[in-house]
Design an enzyme around this catalytic site. Sequence first.
Site, PDB file in Angstrom:
ATOM      1  N   ASP A  22       8.753  -2.308 -10.070  1.00  0.00           N
ATOM      2  CA  ASP A  22       7.828  -1.935  -8.951  1.00  0.00           C
ATOM      3  C   ASP A  22       8.384  -3.018  -7.842  1.00  0.00           C
ATOM      4  O   ASP A  22       7.488  -3.182  -6.742  1.00  0.00           O
ATOM      5  CB  ASP A  22       6.512  -1.882  -9.090  1.00  0.00           C
ATOM      6  CG  ASP A  22       5.709  -2.992  -9.206  1.00  0.00           C
ATOM      7  OD1 ASP A  22       6.325  -4.132  -9.772  1.00  0.00           O
ATOM      8  OD2 ASP A  22       4.205  -2.792  -9.359  1.00  0.00           O
ATOM      9  N   GLY A  79       0.907  -1.433   0.058  1.00  0.00           N
ATOM     10  CA  GLY A  79       0.080  -0.097   0.072  1.00  0.00           C
ATOM     11  C   GLY A  79       0.993   1.392  -0.089  1.00  0.00           C
ATOM     12  O   GLY A  79       0.340   2.323   0.074  1.00  0.00           O
ATOM     13  N   ALA A  80       2.259   1.190  -0.070  1.00  0.00           N
ATOM     14  CA  ALA A  80       2.884   2.378  -0.302  1.00  0.00           C
ATOM     15  C   ALA A  80       2.839   3.113  -1.514  1.00  0.00           C
ATOM     16  O   ALA A  80       3.255   4.430  -1.392  1.00  0.00           O
ATOM     17  CB  ALA A  80       4.256   2.045  -0.128  1.00  0.00           C
ATOM     18  N   THR A 128       3.447   0.931  -7.536  1.00  0.00           N
ATOM     19  CA  THR A 128       3.003   0.920  -8.725  1.00  0.00           C
ATOM     20  C   THR A 128       2.467   1.920  -9.526  1.00  0.00           C
ATOM     21  O   THR A 128       3.028   2.555 -10.632  1.00  0.00           O
ATOM     22  CB  THR A 128       1.850  -0.385  -9.003  1.00  0.00           C
ATOM     23  OG1 THR A 128       2.241  -1.609  -8.328  1.00  0.00           O
ATOM     24  CG2 THR A 128       1.508  -0.661 -10.369  1.00  0.00           C
TER      25      THR A 128
END
Length: 210
Positions: free
Chosen positions: A85, A13-14, A17
């Site tokens: 990513d 969740g950082a 992408t």
Amino acid sequence: MKYHYITIEGNIGAGKTTLAHLLAKHYNARIILEAFADNPFLEKFYADPEKFAFPLELFFMAERFKQLKNMLHTNDLFSSITISDYLFSKCLLFAKVNLPDEEFRLYQKLFDIMQQQIAFPDILIYLHAPVQKLQQNIKKRQRSYEQNIPDSYLFNLQETYTQYIKQHNIKTLFIDVSNADFLGNPMHLKVITDALERDYEAGQHFFSLP
């Protein structure tokens, strides 16, 4: 641009992408995205971690190895920059958190064999956010199997990532993304692109977003 192979890493969740897409567009770069949704054990793992952690991590490692080996050893005539990513070492970090000691030792032996065949990035961009922010992002993207990830799991991953980066003295742009809005605020992306114009010693180099 000094860097031909750039990897973005960070906790679940950082925003890895999202940033990878934006940087690939900015530099007209080739992009490598992890195909996490192809893992048939992912939803099963979140429902029963002890039972499905080992097949989950083996599948991820095999797929990441195949993807990176194919992409990084194939010349792209239209792009001299590659942005990914994920870091192949992510395999080992998640396995360290998810597997019991005996299984981890076996996993590490396989990882060590594979890692020797994978190119390491010229520079790592690490996105660091507090767990509360990560949980907000996870809720926002609405993947059903992620909605009950415990804070303790995210804390553990965060600690494992930061220890790995320090121990290996990796050339890292360590970005505080507590208030990040890469899609809505062009200045946030500019911090990253400006940072990539400079050369760095090995180790962590810290940046915050305006």
